[in-house]
Write a protein that holds these residues in place. Structure first.
Motif, PDB file in Angstrom:
ATOM      1  N   ILE A 120      -7.832  21.383 -22.689  1.00 15.54           N
ATOM      2  CA  ILE A 120      -9.128  22.123 -22.671  1.00 15.54           C
ATOM      3  C   ILE A 120      -9.155  21.899 -21.337  1.00 15.54           C
ATOM      4  CG2 ILE A 120     -11.512  21.895 -22.222  1.00 15.54           C
ATOM      5  CD1 ILE A 120     -11.625  20.394 -25.094  1.00 15.54           C
ATOM      6  N   ILE A 121      -9.571  23.575 -20.587  1.00 13.92           N
ATOM      7  CA  ILE A 121      -9.535  24.636 -18.863  1.00 13.92           C
ATOM      8  C   ILE A 121     -10.903  23.807 -18.586  1.00 13.92           C
ATOM      9  CG2 ILE A 121      -9.270  25.254 -17.352  1.00 13.92           C
ATOM     10  CD1 ILE A 121      -6.152  25.960 -18.612  1.00 13.92           C
ATOM     11  N   PHE A 122     -11.297  23.095 -17.695  1.00 20.02           N
ATOM     12  CA  PHE A 122     -12.926  23.889 -17.428  1.00 20.02           C
ATOM     13  C   PHE A 122     -12.309  24.918 -15.962  1.00 20.02           C
ATOM     14  CE2 PHE A 122     -16.012  23.514 -14.318  1.00 20.02           C
ATOM     15  CZ  PHE A 122     -16.953  23.859 -14.630  1.00 20.02           C
ATOM     16  N   ASP A 123     -13.275  25.818 -16.188  1.00 22.94           N
ATOM     17  CA  ASP A 123     -12.796  27.012 -15.295  1.00 22.94           C
ATOM     18  C   ASP A 123     -13.580  27.256 -14.474  1.00 22.94           C
ATOM     19  OD1 ASP A 123     -11.553  29.377 -14.083  1.00 22.94           O
ATOM     20  OD2 ASP A 123     -12.165  30.886 -15.816  1.00 22.94           O
ATOM     21  N   MET A 124     -14.068  26.806 -13.276  1.00 20.52           N
ATOM     22  CA  MET A 124     -14.795  27.811 -11.935  1.00 20.52           C
ATOM     23  C   MET A 124     -13.982  28.260 -10.948  1.00 20.52           C
ATOM     24  SD  MET A 124     -17.334  24.897 -11.674  1.00 20.52           S
ATOM     25  CE  MET A 124     -17.804  25.582 -10.059  1.00 20.52           C
ATOM     26  N   ASP A 125     -12.421  28.984 -11.485  1.00 21.11           N
ATOM     27  CA  ASP A 125     -11.907  29.285 -10.577  1.00 21.11           C
ATOM     28  C   ASP A 125     -11.331  30.300 -10.771  1.00 21.11           C
ATOM     29  OD1 ASP A 125      -9.585  29.859  -9.109  1.00 21.11           O
ATOM     30  OD2 ASP A 125      -7.956  30.024 -10.729  1.00 21.11           O
ATOM     31  N   HIS A 126     -11.296  31.262 -12.073  1.00 26.57           N
ATOM     32  CA  HIS A 126     -11.913  33.040 -13.036  1.00 26.57           C
ATOM     33  C   HIS A 126     -10.608  33.752 -11.698  1.00 26.57           C
ATOM     34  CE1 HIS A 126     -15.064  33.166 -14.488  1.00 26.57           C
ATOM     35  NE2 HIS A 126     -15.082  31.474 -14.281  1.00 26.57           N
ATOM     36  N   THR A 127      -9.125  33.046 -10.669  1.00 24.84           N
ATOM     37  CA  THR A 127      -7.851  34.054 -10.962  1.00 24.84           C
ATOM     38  C   THR A 127      -6.681  33.683 -12.185  1.00 24.84           C
ATOM     39  OG1 THR A 127      -7.079  32.137 -10.061  1.00 24.84           O
ATOM     40  CG2 THR A 127      -8.697  33.662  -8.557  1.00 24.84           C
TER      41      THR A 127
ATOM     42  N   PHE B 289      -6.856  17.280 -20.694  1.00 24.98           N
ATOM     43  CA  PHE B 289      -8.114  17.625 -19.892  1.00 24.98           C
ATOM     44  C   PHE B 289      -8.063  18.314 -18.772  1.00 24.98           C
ATOM     45  CE2 PHE B 289     -13.022  17.587 -19.700  1.00 24.98           C
ATOM     46  CZ  PHE B 289     -12.919  18.679 -19.247  1.00 24.98           C
ATOM     47  N   ALA B 290      -8.402  19.408 -17.600  1.00 24.99           N
ATOM     48  CA  ALA B 290      -7.802  19.482 -16.254  1.00 24.99           C
ATOM     49  C   ALA B 290      -8.980  20.482 -15.827  1.00 24.99           C
ATOM     50  CB  ALA B 290      -6.438  20.159 -16.380  1.00 24.99           C
ATOM     51  N   TYR B 291      -8.993  20.449 -14.482  1.00 26.72           N
ATOM     52  CA  TYR B 291     -10.352  21.674 -14.318  1.00 26.72           C
ATOM     53  C   TYR B 291      -9.381  22.205 -12.729  1.00 26.72           C
ATOM     54  CZ  TYR B 291     -10.449  17.951 -10.457  1.00 26.72           C
ATOM     55  OH  TYR B 291      -9.798  17.426  -8.791  1.00 26.72           O
ATOM     56  N   ALA B 292     -10.126  23.331 -13.100  1.00 23.27           N
ATOM     57  CA  ALA B 292      -9.742  24.755 -11.948  1.00 23.27           C
ATOM     58  C   ALA B 292     -10.853  25.337 -11.170  1.00 23.27           C
ATOM     59  CB  ALA B 292      -9.044  26.081 -12.600  1.00 23.27           C
ATOM     60  N   THR B 293     -11.070  24.934 -10.109  1.00 27.39           N
ATOM     61  CA  THR B 293     -12.115  25.094  -9.525  1.00 27.39           C
ATOM     62  C   THR B 293     -12.197  25.776  -7.887  1.00 27.39           C
ATOM     63  OG1 THR B 293     -11.897  22.695  -8.707  1.00 27.39           O
ATOM     64  CG2 THR B 293     -13.389  22.631 -10.377  1.00 27.39           C
ATOM     65  N   PRO B 294     -13.468  25.658  -7.343  1.00 22.44           N
ATOM     66  CA  PRO B 294     -12.872  26.205  -6.358  1.00 22.44           C
ATOM     67  C   PRO B 294     -12.952  25.332  -5.090  1.00 22.44           C
ATOM     68  CG  PRO B 294     -15.318  26.170  -6.679  1.00 22.44           C
ATOM     69  CD  PRO B 294     -14.278  25.439  -7.583  1.00 22.44           C
ATOM     70  N   ARG B 295     -11.511  25.633  -3.918  1.00 20.51           N
ATOM     71  CA  ARG B 295     -10.888  24.791  -3.297  1.00 20.51           C
ATOM     72  C   ARG B 295     -11.453  24.770  -1.705  1.00 20.51           C
ATOM     73  NH1 ARG B 295      -8.116  29.048  -5.350  1.00 20.51           N
ATOM     74  NH2 ARG B 295      -7.554  29.692  -3.347  1.00 20.51           N
ATOM     75  N   VAL B 296     -11.153  22.991  -1.878  1.00 19.66           N
ATOM     76  CA  VAL B 296     -11.363  23.422   0.355  1.00 19.66           C
ATOM     77  C   VAL B 296     -10.477  23.299   0.779  1.00 19.66           C
ATOM     78  CG1 VAL B 296     -13.658  22.129  -0.326  1.00 19.66           C
ATOM     79  CG2 VAL B 296     -11.812  20.840  -0.252  1.00 19.66           C
ATOM     80  N   PRO B 297     -10.123  23.498   2.750  1.00 22.40           N
ATOM     81  CA  PRO B 297      -8.846  23.393   3.037  1.00 22.40           C
ATOM     82  C   PRO B 297      -8.411  22.499   2.855  1.00 22.40           C
ATOM     83  CG  PRO B 297     -10.682  25.118   4.120  1.00 22.40           C
ATOM     84  CD  PRO B 297     -11.104  23.930   2.514  1.00 22.40           C
ATOM     85  N   GLU B 298      -7.186  22.440   2.902  1.00 23.44           N
ATOM     86  CA  GLU B 298      -6.361  20.968   3.709  1.00 23.44           C
ATOM     87  C   GLU B 298      -6.170  20.841   5.352  1.00 23.44           C
ATOM     88  OE1 GLU B 298      -6.132  18.184   1.694  1.00 23.44           O
ATOM     89  OE2 GLU B 298      -5.296  18.124  -0.075  1.00 23.44           O
ATOM     90  N   ASP B 299      -6.887  21.034   5.482  1.00 24.96           N
ATOM     91  CA  ASP B 299      -6.747  21.134   7.621  1.00 24.96           C
ATOM     92  C   ASP B 299      -7.193  20.167   8.464  1.00 24.96           C
ATOM     93  OD1 ASP B 299      -9.456  20.599   6.862  1.00 24.96           O
ATOM     94  OD2 ASP B 299     -10.439  22.357   7.825  1.00 24.96           O
ATOM     95  N   MET B 300      -6.869  18.941   7.808  1.00 19.16           N
ATOM     96  CA  MET B 300      -7.087  17.448   8.830  1.00 19.16           C
ATOM     97  C   MET B 300      -6.337  17.116   9.773  1.00 19.16           C
ATOM     98  SD  MET B 300      -6.840  17.867   4.851  1.00 19.16           S
ATOM     99  CE  MET B 300      -5.620  16.631   4.199  1.00 19.16           C
ATOM    100  N   LEU B 301      -5.025  18.320  10.027  1.00 21.12           N
ATOM    101  CA  LEU B 301      -3.949  17.840  10.538  1.00 21.12           C
ATOM    102  C   LEU B 301      -5.037  18.663  12.319  1.00 21.12           C
ATOM    103  CD1 LEU B 301      -0.578  18.173   9.311  1.00 21.12           C
ATOM    104  CD2 LEU B 301      -2.008  16.795  10.088  1.00 21.12           C
ATOM    105  N   ALA B 302      -6.208  19.475  11.858  1.00 19.58           N
ATOM    106  CA  ALA B 302      -6.028  20.312  13.297  1.00 19.58           C
ATOM    107  C   ALA B 302      -6.672  19.633  14.221  1.00 19.58           C
ATOM    108  CB  ALA B 302      -7.323  21.677  12.170  1.00 19.58           C
ATOM    109  N   ALA B 303      -7.256  18.727  13.551  1.00 19.20           N
ATOM    110  CA  ALA B 303      -8.592  18.382  14.974  1.00 19.20           C
ATOM    111  C   ALA B 303      -7.624  17.010  15.933  1.00 19.20           C
ATOM    112  CB  ALA B 303      -9.798  17.625  14.173  1.00 19.20           C
ATOM    113  N   PRO B 304      -6.966  16.575  15.441  1.00 20.83           N
ATOM    114  CA  PRO B 304      -6.087  15.741  16.177  1.00 20.83           C
ATOM    115  C   PRO B 304      -4.932  16.288  17.093  1.00 20.83           C
ATOM    116  CG  PRO B 304      -5.799  15.260  14.129  1.00 20.83           C
ATOM    117  CD  PRO B 304      -6.242  16.414  13.549  1.00 20.83           C
TER     118      PRO B 304
END
Length: 633
Positions: free
Chosen positions: A492-499, A584-599
């Motif tokens: 099963i794929i839970f799909d909120m990606d749609h690409t 069972f896996a999920y494909a969902t909206p993504r968030v940036p991996e931007d943790m290095l920007a601030a330091p």
């Protein structure tokens, strides 16, 4: 191909530049996008030629192309009843008052007088193009557009002289070709694009296409012919074959159809992307010319590089059809995931110019956004170090390339990797760089292209997520790649990606598991894909018996431990159960991996974010933003 570069029916400098670039890049003949050549045609993004308002610009357009020893042909076309977008079209016209197979719009059936007027308009406009320096015209009579509608017994049920038998259904085109010859003379090129197989029962298959082609070319007034596939319905996908099928898929059909047009030069077209493929077609006598649409959008210098033996320098079309989506869905100027310089003055055979000041640059991330920035910055003379967590470049695009239908995507990062090596960039692969690692290199500028991560869906208990029982789809696919042993049970794929990547993963799962189900809270799947791409996804899902459950979300319960997944309708709450779940896996909206920007910024370093690290998007944004970053440092 439409470019959407005309504005308010005017020929623009950008439109001219786009075609001049391809002429300068070695094209021998260019067929424009459809030009408004009849008085009823008033589409703002199509250049108008049925009056003299564009006369000077049409002359500049012709001169810009013809001066490069390239013939310029204007395209005669009308969509008729065809429509890609939602909503009604009060101006739709057609052969008969029958609904369009895609939009279900019922057109006004043209009268005989209106047909005659349209023929006169087309011929007069062609003569205007001739006076402006165009070498000819191509009649586009495929793709389910107006002329195709007259040719097909599926869409033409007229009982007058423009319907009935083949003589009647071909009469519109026969009279148009004769009018063009009478108005423009023998020295003016008249090309003809015809349906080869529209895949519609009761429409035009290869036998009907052969009959039509023979009738329309027997007068000797047609200078070349080519054949398009599909029509304006569920079959639209076939006119733009993508990477889920073979390369050059229509050659066998062309061999069959060319017997119907003896002595008439044939253009082969349809996912011919490599010079070796094109050379073989010509050398074998299968066609006299090769048509490049998407490949020459991707690299304007494709013919030049091929002629110079520089196939490795070509930025190859990946047949993703994002270009089609840009112009037909979003109604924006044409764009390409592998060519961020479309229609710029320096587009042809472009290579970065040296920077006035050499800087030390660090790029974190080796996906296509990071690699695009890295090779360009290095080519401009900067000292570039690239950190990548993976032992290979390409990021999530590499993962997609290893899934069904994704192989062509590898050419994007393969080109970038080769260009980075040629330009002297230093790659540190298999390294998860920290802020301290970056700062230690004392960079003048940093490009963060660290990608993004999928968010766990809100219905998934945190402890279940933390235990890794339900992974994100990317992680799951990385684990499954290389597995070939079939397993019993349901995936099963839970799909909120749609690409596309999500559905390529579903196809891989179908090869491994007894049953595959995609659950989505939306009303259907693939809503972030182009229509032609979505049609292919839906067709393959049905052919492979991959199931979809729409308007539903999983509901976590203790039953999952027994392989049972509950789901509930998003509107009425009705509950269903899928038994036998083993994946069972999920494909969902993504968030940036931007943790290095601030330091890094706190350390006083100039930081640019590109691709998903800036704002999760697709390939088009990734290459464009990486390209801009590499040039701006």
């Amino acid at each position: 191909m439409n470019t959407h570069m005309a504005q308010d029916t005017r020929v623009t400098d950008r439109l001219i530049q786009y075609h001049a670039n391809r002429a300068r890049g070695g094209a021998a003949l260019i067929v424009t996008e459809p030009i408004s050549m009849a008085r009823h045609q008033n589409v703002s993004y199509r250049a108008r030629a049925w009056n003299d308002e564009n006369l000077d610009a049409l002359k500049r357009w012709a001169d810009a192309v013809e001066s490069e020893d390239c013939r310029l042909l204007g395209q005669i076309q009308d969509p008729g009843r065809g429509r890609h977008n939602t909503g009604l079209n009060a101006d739709a016209i057609g052969a008969s008052a029958l609904p369009d197979d895609l939009s279900w719009i019922v057109p006004h059936a043209l009268t005989v007088a209106e047909i005659h007027a349209m023929i006169e308009d087309f011929a007069c406009s062609a003569a205007r193009l001739q006076r402006c320096g165009f070498s000819g015209v191509e009649i586009s009579a495929g793709h389910g557009h107006l002329f195709h509608q007259f040719l097909s017994p599926w869409s033409n049920v007229r009982t007058d002289e423009y319907g009935g038998d083949w003589e009647g259904r071909t009469r519109f085109l026969t009279e148009l070709i004769a009018a063009l010859r009478a108005m423009c003379g023998r020295g003016f090129i008249v090309g003809l694009k015809l349906p080869g197989n529209d895949y519609v029962r009761g429409g035009i298959g290869p036998a009907e296409a052969a009959t039509i082609a023979a009738r329309l070319t027997r007068s000797g007034d047609v200078d070349y012919a080519c054949f398009a596939q599909g029509t304006h319905g569920r079959e639209l996908e076939w006119h733009l074959p993508d990477s889920n099928g073979p390369r050059a898929p229509y050659l066998s059909l062309f061999r069959e159809l060319r017997r119907a047009i003896p002595g008439v030069p044939l253009i082969a077209l349809g996912r011919i992307t490599d010079p070796a493929e094109a050379d073989k077609i010509i050398a074998s006598g299968e066609a006299e010319l090769v048509g490049l649409g998407r490949p020459i959008l991707c690299d304007a210098a494709w013919p030049l590089k091929a002629a110079q033996g520089r196939a490795r320098d070509i930025r190859y079309c990946v047949s993703c059809n994002i270009c089609w989506d840009t112009i037909n869905t979003h109604l924006r100027p044409i764009a390409c995931v592998n060519n961020p310089r479309v229609a710029r003055t320096d587009e042809v055979d472009w290579w970065p110019s040296p920077s006035a000041v050499r800087r030390r640059v660090v790029v974190v991330g080796t996906g296509v956004a990071g690699m695009e920035a890295a090779w360009i910055a290095a080519a401009r003379g900067h000292e570039v170090t690239v950190f990548g967590r993976s032992p290979s470049v390409g990021g999530k695009t590499r993962l997609h390339s290893l899934l069904p239908g994704g192989e062509a995507l590898s050419s994007i990062y393969d080109y970038q990797f080769a260009a980075a090596g040629k330009s002297g960039a230093r790659l540190e692969l298999g390294v998860s760089a920290s802020a301290a690692d970056v700062i230690a290199l004392k960079p003048d500028a940093v490009v963060l292209a660290c990608g993004s991560r999928m968010l766990p869906p809100p219905w998934l208990p945190p402890e279940v997520h933390d235990a890794g029982l339900v992974p994100d789809l990317r992680s799951a696919m990385s684990t499954l790649l290389g597995h070939t042993t079939r397993q019993s049970g349901t995936a099963i794929i839970f799909d909120m990606d749609h690409t596309e990547g999500t559905y390529a993963a579903a196809e891989l799962l179908r090869a491994l598991f007894d049953r595959v189900v995609v659950v989505t809270p939306r009303e259907c799947i693939a809503q972030k894909t182009a229509l032609v791409t979505r049609q292919g996804i839906l067709r393959r899902f049905h052919e492979k018996r991959i199931e979809t459950i729409a308007l539903a979300e999983p509901r976590w319960s203790e039953g999952f431990g027994e392989g049972k997944l509950e789901y509930a309708n998003v509107y009425n709450g009705d509950v269903g159960v899928i038994p036998g779940v083993v994946f069972f896996a999920y494909a969902t909206p993504r968030v940036p991996e931007d943790m290095l920007a601030a330091p890094l910024r706190a350390a006083g370093i100039e930081v640019r974010l590109v691709g998903d690290c800036r704002s999760p998007g697709g390939l088009l944004a990734a290459t464009s933003e990486g390209h801009a970053a590499g040039n701006s440092i």
